[in-house]
Design an enzyme around this catalytic site. Structure first.
Site, PDB file in Angstrom:
ATOM      1  N   SER A 162       0.846  -1.189   0.000  1.00  0.00           N
ATOM      2  CA  SER A 162       0.000   0.000   0.000  1.00  0.00           C
ATOM      3  C   SER A 162       0.887   1.247   0.000  1.00  0.00           C
ATOM      4  O   SER A 162       1.691   1.441  -0.909  1.00  0.00           O
ATOM      5  CB  SER A 162      -0.951  -0.031   1.201  1.00  0.00           C
ATOM      6  N   ASP A 397      -9.005  -5.191  -5.059  1.00  0.00           N
ATOM      7  CA  ASP A 397      -8.536  -4.123  -4.167  1.00  0.00           C
ATOM      8  C   ASP A 397      -9.400  -2.884  -4.367  1.00  0.00           C
ATOM      9  O   ASP A 397      -9.456  -2.334  -5.466  1.00  0.00           O
ATOM     10  CB  ASP A 397      -7.071  -3.816  -4.494  1.00  0.00           C
ATOM     11  N   HIS A 435      -7.274  -5.626  -0.562  1.00  0.00           N
ATOM     12  CA  HIS A 435      -6.087  -4.800  -0.342  1.00  0.00           C
ATOM     13  C   HIS A 435      -5.081  -5.431   0.622  1.00  0.00           C
ATOM     14  O   HIS A 435      -3.873  -5.361   0.409  1.00  0.00           O
ATOM     15  CB  HIS A 435      -6.520  -3.432   0.192  1.00  0.00           C
TER      16      HIS A 435
END
Length: 507
Positions: A162, A397, A435
């Site tokens: 991320s 995601d 995610h």
């Protein structure tokens, strides 16, 4: 660099928490005896916070190091004691394998009750968050290793997910001589675009555009019905989400005239979905000649929330329509995006986000894009000094669009050539994974893949990902699948759908 404390830590056992923010976040791996060093780097601006860091020096060192990336807007000290991104739950931690591990808070500390973007009002703190903190901590850690062991590390690795994935690509682009191998999972590379696209997707769910949990399931079921059978396995996982996005039409769920309810979507809700899926366009060009942010894809809309994360309900919709200021029950994209608009771009904490106009803040957007957007495709220097890069995108995601990472990788191929890019970089895409690694098989030892590539010249091909039960000591494998190099996808052949051998990677 100032050392705040250095303590010798005895070996610690494996521990699994009942709850955690992510599947891997529940696991505290067994670690060996090591020296834990806490330190800080003073700012130039006395009003800016220091950069805090932690370095873990194992008693038995293998000559390597791993820098861990952060997440969100950072503000939390990354200890380097947990599992790195995508790491199998049952593997010895990098520290247990003899790596020096380290991390940083990126130069600010988030405080309870404050928006996570408050630090961005200070220029130095924001620049540290953008890139300087990771470079400074990397250099400080090398100095500590040299002091502790009498030599510098032989090989240095970076692993981030991320925001941490953005940091990894930032290091490859800004500081190409600093790392031998970098793993960037779900990297937030087009940062300015994401904050604006996330805010826009929130604005269209205010009022009638908001979609309730029953309708989220309705949508996800419709996607599976339309696309799940395409690969032949028919087991609730869309294996080719790119093709699915091209054929699935949200309009098929439109309510009949005068009707509404959980079994259809209204015009306002269809507009909201189309906005999420659509490209966000800027009226001017940002860093590296980009002027847009790609929309999100389909599949995984109803992935159950693991702690605060999972599917539409966690990232996009929340448990209630967007509020100002953002409320804890709002979607994370709105909390991040709207707060980013106020504190990073407009720099007005009291701004009504519904009145924000991109054109009024062009100079600031260009400034932030130059600092934050890790979208420079010229990785020639990183490649030239022997660097190796692995990027992993999760196709379900909803925190950031996997299409941003795919587009970036393809821009590197255009800049350097496909054959040349294949010499040092890989892009993998994992269907059905959200995610943080929930929803489908997502665990793979990318650290070993990087080490083999950097140190043995063994380039990775198609890999295998597993979904593991978060239950020690066995961490039993529930199912496995191929992890295919872009642009291939898993295709079902025959056999149990829980085994990777039942699939092959095909374009």
């Amino acid at each position: 660099m100032k050392i705040d404390s250095a303590t010798l830590q005895a070996p610690s056992p494996l521990a699994v928490a009942e709850r955690g923010p992510t599947p891997s976040g529940r696991i505290t791996p067994a670690n060996p005896g090591f020296c834990k060093v806490l330190g800080h780097i003073d700012p130039i601006d006395p009003k800016a916070p220091p950069i805090k860091f932690q370095v873990n020096l194992p008693v038995e060192w293998n000559g390597r190091s791993v820098q861990y990336g952060g997440g969100g807007f950072n503000g939390v000290l990354i200890t380097g004691l947990g599992l790195p991104p995508a790491y199998p739950f049952d593997k010895p931690s990098p520290l247990a394998r003899g790596f020096v591990t380290y991390g940083t808070d990126s130069g600010h500390e988030s405080k309870p009750g404050e928006p996570p973007q408050v630090f961005a009002l200070n220029d130095e703190a924001f620049e540290n968050f953008a890139h300087r903190a990771y470079k400074k901590v990397r250099d400080a850690s090398v100095a500590l290793m040299e002091r502790a062991y009498g030599k510098k590390p032989e090989k240095m690795y970076f692993m981030g997910s991320s925001e941490g994935g953005r940091e990894g690509l930032t290091m490859a682009q800004r500081y190409p001589d600093d790392f031998d191998g970098i793993f960037a999972r779900v990297p937030v590379i087009n940062w300015v675009g994401l904050q604006h696209a996330g805010t826009r997707s929130g604005l269209v769910t205010m009022g009638e555009g908001w979609i309730n949990p029953a309708q989220v399931k309705l949508f996800a079921d419709a996607v599976r019905t339309a696309c799940d059978k395409a690969d032949g396995s028919d087991k609730t996982l869309v294996h080719d989400p790119v093709a699915c996005k091209a054929v699935f039409k949200v309009e098929t769920l439109r309510c009949e005239a005068g009707k509404a309810g959980d079994q259809c979507l209204t015009e306002a809700q269809i507009k909201a979905v189309s906005t999420l899926h659509g490209t966000y366009k800027f009226p001017f060009v940002l860093a590296n000649d980009l002027d847009d942010y790609p929309g999100w894809g389909v599949s995984g809309e109803d992935t159950p929330a693991f702690g605060p994360t999972g599917g539409w309900s966690a990232w996009w919709l929340g448990r209630a329509p967007p509020a100002q200021p953002p409320a804890p029950n709002n979607g994370i994209a709105w909390i991040y995006g709207a707060g980013g608009i106020q504190y990073v771009f407009a720099r007005d904490p009291k701004l009504d986000v519904t009145t924000y106009k991109v054109e009024d803040h062009k100079a600031r957007l260009l400034e932030v894009s130059k600092l934050m957007d890790s979208t420079d495709p010229d990785l020639g220097r990183f490649r030239g000094r022997g660097g190796r890069l692995i990027v992993l995108e999760h196709m379900a995601d909803y925190a950031q669009s996997p299409y941003a990472g795919i587009r970036y990788f393809e821009s590197v191929e255009r800049k350097l050539g496909k054959a040349e890019t294949a010499e040092f970089a890989r892009l993998y895409t994992a269907p059905g994974v959200d995610h943080v690694g929930s929803g489908a098989p997502a665990n793979v030892d990318m650290l070993s893949a990087l080490v083999d590539w950097v140190e043995k010249g063994k380039a990775p091909g198609d890999l295998e990902v597993t979904e593991q039960k978060v239950e020690s000591p066995s961490f039993a494998v529930l199912r496995a699948m191929p992890l295919c190099r872009w642009p291939a996808w898993p295709r079902y052949k025959s056999g149990p759908v829980t085994e990777a051998a039942s699939f092959t990677c095909a374009p």
